[in-house]
Structures are given as C-alpha cells and as structure tokens.
Design a protein around this motif. Structure first.
Motif, mmCIF file in Angstrom:
data_model
loop_
_atom_site.group_PDB
_atom_site.id
_atom_site.type_symbol
_atom_site.label_atom_id
_atom_site.label_comp_id
_atom_site.label_asym_id
_atom_site.label_seq_id
_atom_site.Cartn_x
_atom_site.Cartn_y
_atom_site.Cartn_z
ATOM 1 N N THR A 1 35.605 -0.637 28.785
ATOM 2 C CA THR A 1 35.619 -1.220 27.445
ATOM 3 C C THR A 1 34.662 -0.475 26.521
ATOM 4 O OG1 THR A 1 36.187 -3.383 28.360
ATOM 5 C CG2 THR A 1 35.261 -3.352 26.141
ATOM 6 N N LEU A 2 33.445 -0.223 27.003
ATOM 7 C CA LEU A 2 32.468 0.524 26.198
ATOM 8 C C LEU A 2 32.955 1.940 25.898
ATOM 9 C CD1 LEU A 2 29.076 -0.569 27.818
ATOM 10 C CD2 LEU A 2 29.975 -1.197 25.564
ATOM 11 N N GLY A 3 33.528 2.583 26.918
ATOM 12 C CA GLY A 3 34.056 3.938 26.721
ATOM 13 C C GLY A 3 35.176 3.961 25.695
ATOM 14 N N GLY A 4 36.080 2.972 25.782
ATOM 15 C CA GLY A 4 37.184 2.893 24.819
ATOM 16 C C GLY A 4 36.687 2.651 23.408
ATOM 17 N N ALA A 5 35.713 1.747 23.246
ATOM 18 C CA ALA A 5 35.165 1.457 21.915
ATOM 19 C C ALA A 5 34.461 2.684 21.343
ATOM 20 C CB ALA A 5 34.204 0.276 21.987
ATOM 21 N N VAL B 1 35.301 4.911 17.912
ATOM 22 C CA VAL B 1 34.299 5.239 16.883
ATOM 23 C C VAL B 1 34.268 6.756 16.678
ATOM 24 C CG1 VAL B 1 31.819 5.274 16.371
ATOM 25 C CG2 VAL B 1 32.900 3.183 17.218
ATOM 26 N N ALA B 2 34.240 7.501 17.785
ATOM 27 C CA ALA B 2 34.216 8.964 17.683
ATOM 28 C C ALA B 2 35.477 9.484 16.998
ATOM 29 C CB ALA B 2 34.070 9.586 19.074
ATOM 30 N N ALA B 3 36.618 8.901 17.307
ATOM 31 C CA ALA B 3 37.873 9.325 16.666
ATOM 32 C C ALA B 3 37.845 9.021 15.170
ATOM 33 C CB ALA B 3 39.059 8.635 17.330
ATOM 34 N N SER B 4 37.303 7.871 14.793
ATOM 35 C CA SER B 4 37.211 7.515 13.370
ATOM 36 C C SER B 4 36.317 8.488 12.613
ATOM 37 C CB SER B 4 36.673 6.091 13.214
ATOM 38 O OG SER B 4 37.539 5.169 13.825
ATOM 39 N N GLY C 1 21.452 22.668 21.440
ATOM 40 C CA GLY C 1 20.838 21.515 22.071
ATOM 41 C C GLY C 1 21.551 20.212 21.751
ATOM 42 N N VAL C 2 22.410 20.215 20.734
ATOM 43 C CA VAL C 2 23.173 19.023 20.373
ATOM 44 C C VAL C 2 24.639 19.187 20.773
ATOM 45 C CG1 VAL C 2 23.964 17.606 18.442
ATOM 46 C CG2 VAL C 2 21.616 18.429 18.491
ATOM 47 N N VAL C 3 25.186 20.379 20.575
ATOM 48 C CA VAL C 3 26.608 20.615 20.845
ATOM 49 C C VAL C 3 26.940 20.421 22.324
ATOM 50 C CG1 VAL C 3 28.434 22.365 20.847
ATOM 51 C CG2 VAL C 3 26.957 22.117 18.861
ATOM 52 N N ILE C 4 26.154 21.009 23.202
ATOM 53 C CA ILE C 4 26.458 20.951 24.637
ATOM 54 C C ILE C 4 26.375 19.519 25.165
ATOM 55 C CG2 ILE C 4 25.708 21.723 26.937
ATOM 56 C CD1 ILE C 4 24.995 24.431 25.500
ATOM 57 N N PRO C 5 25.277 18.779 24.921
ATOM 58 C CA PRO C 5 25.268 17.377 25.371
ATOM 59 C C PRO C 5 26.339 16.536 24.664
ATOM 60 C CG PRO C 5 23.043 18.091 24.830
ATOM 61 C CD PRO C 5 23.977 19.178 24.393
ATOM 62 N N ALA D 1 33.329 14.073 26.909
ATOM 63 C CA ALA D 1 34.062 14.119 28.181
ATOM 64 C C ALA D 1 33.810 12.839 28.984
ATOM 65 C CB ALA D 1 33.650 15.345 28.991
ATOM 66 N N ALA D 2 32.570 12.361 28.987
ATOM 67 C CA ALA D 2 32.248 11.126 29.705
ATOM 68 C C ALA D 2 32.972 9.929 29.084
ATOM 69 C CB ALA D 2 30.743 10.891 29.708
ATOM 70 N N LEU D 3 33.056 9.890 27.755
ATOM 71 C CA LEU D 3 33.769 8.800 27.086
ATOM 72 C C LEU D 3 35.252 8.797 27.466
ATOM 73 C CD1 LEU D 3 32.259 8.881 23.489
ATOM 74 C CD2 LEU D 3 31.897 7.144 25.246
ATOM 75 N N VAL D 4 35.846 9.976 27.540
ATOM 76 C CA VAL D 4 37.256 10.063 27.917
ATOM 77 C C VAL D 4 37.438 9.553 29.345
ATOM 78 C CG1 VAL D 4 39.150 11.671 28.395
ATOM 79 C CG2 VAL D 4 37.816 11.901 26.293
ATOM 80 N N VAL D 5 36.548 9.961 30.249
ATOM 81 C CA VAL D 5 36.645 9.500 31.638
ATOM 82 C C VAL D 5 36.476 7.984 31.703
ATOM 83 C CG1 VAL D 5 35.483 9.555 33.890
ATOM 84 C CG2 VAL D 5 35.965 11.680 32.671
ATOM 85 N N LEU D 6 35.484 7.442 30.981
ATOM 86 C CA LEU D 6 35.268 5.994 30.983
ATOM 87 C C LEU D 6 36.480 5.244 30.437
ATOM 88 C CD1 LEU D 6 31.566 5.725 29.818
ATOM 89 C CD2 LEU D 6 32.479 5.196 32.082
#
Length: 191
Positions: free
Chosen positions: A9-13, A17-20, A142-146, A152-157
C-alpha cells in the motif's frame, strides 16, 4: 493487516505521488520548450526578503509596453549575459525600442547598465520557497543514484503479491478468469 500488505500500500501510494510529480514536471518542461514559461532558480540575495535565495520562480513572457515601474522582471544582463530578476526603477518605451533600469530590493544602487531592447522580458508569476535549491540538488550523483534505487524499490513494493490472493496460473488467465462451476456431489448409483 500484514507487513506485506502495508508495504504494498505504501509503495503504491508513493508510486502515485512520484508519477504525479513526473507528470507536472513533464508539463512544465513542455511549456518551457514552447516558450510559455521560464523556470528560474534564485541564486543571489539581491531581492531579499521578498524573493529569497533558493526560491523557484515560474515566469511568463511580457511585452515591455505592459511593464510598469515597481514590477519585478527578469531580463538578460547586457554586462554578464545571464538572467537577472530585479525590480523596475524606470522604463522608457517608444514603439519597439525600450530601455529599462532595474535594481534589486536589497541593493543600494541601480544595476550598472540599463536593459535595452534585446531579448525577452519575463515576469515571475509563481514563487515556490526553497524548491529551487531542491531542484538544483536533483542533478548531483549523490541524489540521482539513491533516487533511482528508491524508484526501483517503490516499483517492487507496488508489485508485491498479497499472500491471501491466489496466484493466477496460465490456464486460468487463458480461460478469462471465469469461475469454475462445480456439479453438486450426488449419491452413489444416481445417474
């Protein structure tokens, strides 16, 4: 509620937000490409306290004839060739020719050279405090890589399967996920 379901649920939300934010960024990019707006990041304190260092400004084109003394405008400096956002101190417009003198609110003196009839004139319409500082940091490794690892973690979640829902097999998918109708059990000897 299971941990997997909470994470999903958190990953989907977070993904929504990221898509918006991505859609808004794409719209701003397109509007910038066609010349409707110009995003500006404030890098000096010459307009403080009204416009602070690190603010993001969204400016639109303006005709010099539509400007007035006291307006804030953005123009290319004839001295340095970079965009400057200052307040108009004086303006003279005759036909297509114009001369504008500007000064930063925090400065004691007018800009050293007047802005004369060259290049576009922009007027800030939207000011977002501190967002410019954040936008500038997005391009650093330092921002782009993380950030990419986080996406990627959000997509997996978001793709985690709910363990209470049965997996759909290939046969079920081909059958169109129709429910199976079972015949009632009958007693022995019945036909």
């Amino acid at each position: 509620m299971t941990l997997t379901r909470v994470l999903r649920t958190l990953g989907g939300a977070a993904l929504w937000v990221a898509a918006s934010v991505g859609v808004l960024s794409g719209g701003l990019w397109a509007a910038t490409q066609v010349g409707l707006v110009k995003p500006l990041i404030v890098i000096s304190g010459s307009m403080e306290p009204q416009i602070m260092t690190g603010d993001l400004l969204i400016a639109t084109r303006a005709a010099p004839a539509d400007l007035a003394v006291g307006d804030v405008a953005t123009m290319v400096s004839p001295q340095t060739g970079v965009l400057v956002t200052h307040r108009i101190v004086s303006i003279e417009v005759e036909g297509e020719a114009w001369e504008i003198v500007m000064r930063g609110d925090a400065n004691d003196d007018d800009d050293p050279v007047p802005y004369v009839g060259e290049g576009p004139v922009w007027t800030p319409q939207v000011q977002v405090p501190e967002l410019g500082r954040w936008v500038m940091s997005l391009g650093t490794p330092g921002v782009v890589i993380p950030g990419l690892a986080g996406v990627a973690a959000l997509v997996v979640l978001a793709l985690l399967r709910d363990p209470r829902r049965p997996a759909v097999s290939g046969d079920d998918a081909r059958a169109g996920d129709r429910p199976t109708v079972a015949e009632p059990a009958t007693g022995a000897g019945e036909r």
